[in-house]
Every structure is written in C-alpha cells, then in structure tokens.
Design a protein around this motif. Sequence first.
Motif, short mmCIF file in Angstrom:
data_model
loop_
_atom_site.label_atom_id
_atom_site.label_comp_id
_atom_site.label_asym_id
_atom_site.label_seq_id
_atom_site.Cartn_x
_atom_site.Cartn_y
_atom_site.Cartn_z
N ILE A 106 0.84 -1.20 0.00
CA ILE A 106 0.00 0.00 0.00
C ILE A 106 0.88 1.25 0.00
O ILE A 106 0.64 2.19 -0.77
N ASN A 107 1.90 1.26 0.84
CA ASN A 107 2.79 2.42 0.89
C ASN A 107 3.48 2.65 -0.45
O ASN A 107 3.64 3.79 -0.88
N ARG A 108 3.86 1.57 -1.10
CA ARG A 108 4.55 1.70 -2.39
C ARG A 108 3.62 2.24 -3.46
O ARG A 108 4.00 3.13 -4.22
N ILE A 109 2.37 1.74 -3.53
CA ILE A 109 1.49 2.21 -4.60
C ILE A 109 0.98 3.63 -4.34
O ILE A 109 0.60 4.32 -5.29
N THR A 110 0.99 4.06 -3.08
CA THR A 110 0.57 5.43 -2.78
C THR A 110 1.77 6.38 -2.74
O THR A 110 1.58 7.59 -2.61
N ASP A 111 2.97 5.82 -2.82
CA ASP A 111 4.21 6.59 -2.75
C ASP A 111 4.28 7.41 -1.46
O ASP A 111 4.67 8.57 -1.45
N ASP A 112 3.86 6.76 -0.36
CA ASP A 112 3.81 7.41 0.95
C ASP A 112 4.16 6.35 2.00
O ASP A 112 3.38 5.43 2.24
N GLN A 113 5.31 6.48 2.63
CA GLN A 113 5.80 5.47 3.57
C GLN A 113 4.96 5.34 4.84
O GLN A 113 5.14 4.38 5.59
N ASP A 114 4.08 6.25 5.10
CA ASP A 114 3.23 6.18 6.29
C ASP A 114 1.76 5.97 5.98
O ASP A 114 0.92 5.98 6.88
N PHE A 115 1.42 5.80 4.71
CA PHE A 115 0.01 5.75 4.31
C PHE A 115 -0.74 4.60 4.99
O PHE A 115 -1.82 4.81 5.54
#
Length: 178
Positions: free
Chosen positions: A154-163
């Motif tokens: 999820i973090n990778r596809i949102t490009d957000d390490q805390d998502f």
Amino acid sequence: MPSPCDPQYAPVGDVGAVLMVIDSHLKAIYDGRSEQGAEQRALTAHFTASLDPVDLDDLLDGTCTLIYMFMTWLRKAHESHGKDPVEYVVPSLVAAMRLMPKSFPPEVIPTMAGLVVAAGTGLSPGLWRRQYGYWTDEEMTGLEGTALLLAEHINRITDDQDFATRLITEALDGVGEH
C-alpha cells in the motif's frame, strides 16, 4: 444467507498492538535496517513470552483484522480502476514471500495467500483460516509478514511510507468517535 466467514462474525482482536509492530518493522525497513537489532528482538521475545493464550488470540485476530482492512482498501482502490485486486496483489505478495524462505517457508505460502484471497473477496481471513484448525508455529512469522507485506505494498502504490499506518490509525480513531 451470510457466509460463516463473514467479517461480521469475526473477533477484531488487538489491531493497535499489531499495527505498532508492523509500523516499527516498516520504519526499520525504510531506514535501511533490514534486520531488527538485538535489543528489539529481545524486547519482542520478552513481550511474546508474557502473553497468555487469550492475549495471543487477540494478536492473531488483530493481525487478521489488519489484513482484512488492508485488503478492503486495496480492493476498493483496484476496483475503482476496473481491476481485480486478487489478480494484482496476490502474485506480488507470493513472489515476495518466495524470496524470503526464512520468514515464509514454502509450506505456509498457500495459507498466507489464502488469507489475502479471503480478505480480497470480502471474507474474514481469521474465520477462513480457523476452519483448518489452530495456527501452527510456522505460520506465526508468515502471518505477521503478510500484514507487513500488505502495508508495504500500500505504501509503495501510494508513494507514501506512512500511508498504511495512517489509514488504519484514522479508521481506529473513527471507531472511537461512534
């Protein structure tokens, strides 16, 4: 008639404790520490040894709830683009699992993939797994790893390490408001 694996029948467990563990692992990965430090391993071992069977079941149920919540988000995200989440998520996770034979012995990969498929099709992964008996020791690391891999996905596809962590934290905060 609802399935006996319908999430409405599933215990929620201790999602907060599991989320803290997953978040800690993610931060270690993102900070370039692929291995937990000796102190962290000792704390984890001490914590685990202090659990009674009810506490352990709460963590298992919490991990399954977390997997369900992650897959629910992934299902909605993929379906909004006309894609099947199982078709896109499961092969990626299985490939990652196969690269980590210490965490995912080959014999637990089908079970871990089954948890993701169950959650991806709207079933409770914990209730789906329960029909096959109690968890084995070999599955414990794989179960935690499955939740970790989903969070990282999820973090990778949102490009957000805390998502992924924020997603669950906000959902838990929303439950407290009702």
